[in-house]
Write an enzyme that holds these catalytic residues in place. Sequence first.
Site, PDB file in Angstrom:
ATOM      1  N   GLY A  64      11.230 -29.168 -37.789  1.00 26.86           N
ATOM      2  CA  GLY A  64      12.642 -28.803 -37.770  1.00 26.86           C
ATOM      3  C   GLY A  64      12.771 -27.344 -37.376  1.00 26.86           C
ATOM      4  O   GLY A  64      11.793 -26.587 -37.458  1.00 26.86           O
ATOM      5  N   HIS A 107      16.518 -28.807 -45.655  1.00 29.43           N
ATOM      6  CA  HIS A 107      15.852 -27.513 -45.415  1.00 29.43           C
ATOM      7  C   HIS A 107      16.553 -26.772 -44.266  1.00 29.43           C
ATOM      8  O   HIS A 107      16.807 -25.560 -44.358  1.00 29.43           O
ATOM      9  CB  HIS A 107      14.370 -27.789 -45.116  1.00 29.43           C
ATOM     10  CG  HIS A 107      13.525 -26.612 -44.760  1.00 29.43           C
ATOM     11  ND1 HIS A 107      12.480 -26.160 -45.540  1.00 29.43           N
ATOM     12  CD2 HIS A 107      13.547 -25.783 -43.684  1.00 29.43           C
ATOM     13  CE1 HIS A 107      11.916 -25.108 -44.959  1.00 29.43           C
ATOM     14  NE2 HIS A 107      12.533 -24.869 -43.820  1.00 29.43           N
ATOM     15  N   GLU A 108      16.881 -27.503 -43.188  1.00 31.37           N
ATOM     16  CA  GLU A 108      17.555 -26.855 -42.043  1.00 31.37           C
ATOM     17  C   GLU A 108      18.979 -26.434 -42.405  1.00 31.37           C
ATOM     18  O   GLU A 108      19.425 -25.347 -42.018  1.00 31.37           O
ATOM     19  CB  GLU A 108      17.570 -27.781 -40.819  1.00 31.37           C
ATOM     20  CG  GLU A 108      16.214 -28.255 -40.319  1.00 31.37           C
ATOM     21  CD  GLU A 108      15.143 -27.198 -40.300  1.00 31.37           C
ATOM     22  OE1 GLU A 108      15.468 -26.012 -40.104  1.00 31.37           O
ATOM     23  OE2 GLU A 108      13.963 -27.551 -40.504  1.00 31.37           O
ATOM     24  N   GLN A 137      16.564 -19.117 -37.157  1.00 31.32           N
ATOM     25  CA  GLN A 137      15.122 -18.837 -37.118  1.00 31.32           C
ATOM     26  C   GLN A 137      14.679 -18.285 -35.765  1.00 31.32           C
ATOM     27  O   GLN A 137      13.553 -17.789 -35.642  1.00 31.32           O
ATOM     28  CB  GLN A 137      14.316 -20.108 -37.406  1.00 31.32           C
ATOM     29  CG  GLN A 137      14.410 -20.574 -38.855  1.00 31.32           C
ATOM     30  CD  GLN A 137      13.505 -21.751 -39.105  1.00 31.32           C
ATOM     31  OE1 GLN A 137      13.860 -22.877 -38.813  1.00 31.32           O
ATOM     32  NE2 GLN A 137      12.310 -21.506 -39.632  1.00 31.32           N
ATOM     33  N   CYS A 190       7.493 -23.665 -43.899  1.00 32.47           N
ATOM     34  CA  CYS A 190       8.601 -23.123 -43.107  1.00 32.47           C
ATOM     35  C   CYS A 190       8.007 -22.221 -42.038  1.00 32.47           C
ATOM     36  O   CYS A 190       7.160 -21.375 -42.342  1.00 32.47           O
ATOM     37  CB  CYS A 190       9.559 -22.333 -43.994  1.00 32.47           C
ATOM     38  SG  CYS A 190      10.978 -21.675 -43.081  1.00 32.47           S
ATOM     39  N   LEU A 191       8.459 -22.395 -40.815  1.00 30.44           N
ATOM     40  CA  LEU A 191       7.918 -21.593 -39.708  1.00 30.44           C
ATOM     41  C   LEU A 191       8.214 -20.111 -39.893  1.00 30.44           C
ATOM     42  O   LEU A 191       7.536 -19.272 -39.300  1.00 30.44           O
ATOM     43  CB  LEU A 191       8.488 -22.091 -38.376  1.00 30.44           C
ATOM     44  CG  LEU A 191       8.043 -23.517 -37.988  1.00 30.44           C
ATOM     45  CD1 LEU A 191       8.840 -24.012 -36.791  1.00 30.44           C
ATOM     46  CD2 LEU A 191       6.545 -23.553 -37.708  1.00 30.44           C
ATOM     47  N   HIS A 248      18.857 -23.240 -44.205  1.00 29.42           N
ATOM     48  CA  HIS A 248      18.731 -22.112 -43.269  1.00 29.42           C
ATOM     49  C   HIS A 248      20.091 -21.740 -42.693  1.00 29.42           C
ATOM     50  O   HIS A 248      20.446 -20.553 -42.594  1.00 29.42           O
ATOM     51  CB  HIS A 248      17.822 -22.484 -42.095  1.00 29.42           C
ATOM     52  CG  HIS A 248      16.355 -22.306 -42.341  1.00 29.42           C
ATOM     53  ND1 HIS A 248      15.777 -21.120 -42.732  1.00 29.42           N
ATOM     54  CD2 HIS A 248      15.323 -23.179 -42.202  1.00 29.42           C
ATOM     55  CE1 HIS A 248      14.462 -21.269 -42.835  1.00 29.42           C
ATOM     56  NE2 HIS A 248      14.159 -22.521 -42.522  1.00 29.42           N
TER      57      HIS A 248
HETATM   58  O1  GNR Z   1       7.658 -27.578 -39.969  1.00 31.09           O
HETATM   59  C1  GNR Z   1       8.264 -27.682 -41.048  1.00 31.09           C
HETATM   60  N1  GNR Z   1       7.776 -28.510 -42.005  1.00 31.09           N
HETATM   61  C2  GNR Z   1       8.506 -28.889 -43.131  1.00 31.09           C
HETATM   62  C3  GNR Z   1       7.822 -29.586 -44.120  1.00 31.09           C
HETATM   63  C4  GNR Z   1       8.502 -30.023 -45.240  1.00 31.09           C
HETATM   64  C5  GNR Z   1       9.844 -29.775 -45.375  1.00 31.09           C
HETATM   65  C6  GNR Z   1      10.524 -29.061 -44.415  1.00 31.09           C
HETATM   66  C7  GNR Z   1       9.860 -28.622 -43.280  1.00 31.09           C
HETATM   67  S1  GNR Z   1      10.726 -27.766 -42.062  1.00 31.09           S
HETATM   68  C8  GNR Z   1       9.442 -26.845 -41.304  1.00 31.09           C
HETATM   69  C9  GNR Z   1       9.969 -26.151 -40.057  1.00 31.09           C
HETATM   70  C10 GNR Z   1      10.985 -25.119 -40.464  1.00 31.09           C
HETATM   71  O2  GNR Z   1      10.713 -24.047 -40.920  1.00 31.09           O
HETATM   72  N2  GNR Z   1      12.247 -25.467 -40.349  1.00 31.09           N
HETATM   73  O3  GNR Z   1      13.219 -24.624 -40.738  1.00 31.09           O
HETATM   74 NI    NI Z   2      12.291 -23.439 -42.333  1.00 34.09          NI
END
Ligand code: GNR
Ligand code: NI
Length: 176
Positions: free
Chosen positions: A46, A135-136, A51, A93-94, A139
């Site tokens: 995601g 999660h997105e 980001q 999270c990246l 953000h």
């Molecule tokens: O790559 C991602 N893996 C992930 C694993 C579990 C729950 C959420 C994520 S999102 C993350 C990529 C990211 O930072 N998205 O904002």
């Molecule tokens: Ni993230």
Amino acid sequence: MARLPIVLYPDPALLRPTVPVEQIDDSLRRLVEDMIETMYAAPGIGLAANQVGRSERVCVVDITAGQKEGQLHVFINPEILETEGSDVDEEGCLSFPGITIDVERPFRVRLRALDLDGTEFEFEADDLLGRCIQHECEHLEGKTFLRNLSGLKRSIVKRRIRKRIKDGDWVAAPAS
Ligand code: GNR
Ligand code: NI
């Protein structure tokens, strides 16, 4: 298409709520294409626009990270309508390279968003897809998964990050 640099915590872009998209124009379509390429290159499942330092309320999700066709979702102006249940699982999270955190979230989510044609749609997801969408959306509100930690766990993770920054070891995955 282009790979965009991913900003790392505590970049202010990650802490600022994004702004709803008013016009789906070439600039937005280009952003979405570049976000898809950036997510797949990372690789991640995601990516939210802030980001990559942008302020549009847009995210992309593909829990197969591009390994299967037809699993890519683009959400413009997503709004969570309803959540259900509860589940704990590990998240990465990246914008937090090398950090994984157990996060409790609702198991299922229902949301409304626009697609790239500007058509409103509703979508329901659970498990990993539901988790990733939440999660997105977090953000896009200018929040990060640290929010979901208790105060003590949050300060432990923040201390680890401060040390990694000090050691010069807080760098995004290379856009190879
Ligand atoms: O790559 C991602 N893996 C992930 C694993 C579990 C729950 C959420 C994520 S999102 C993350 C990529 C990211 O930072 N998205 O904002
Ligand atoms: Ni993230």
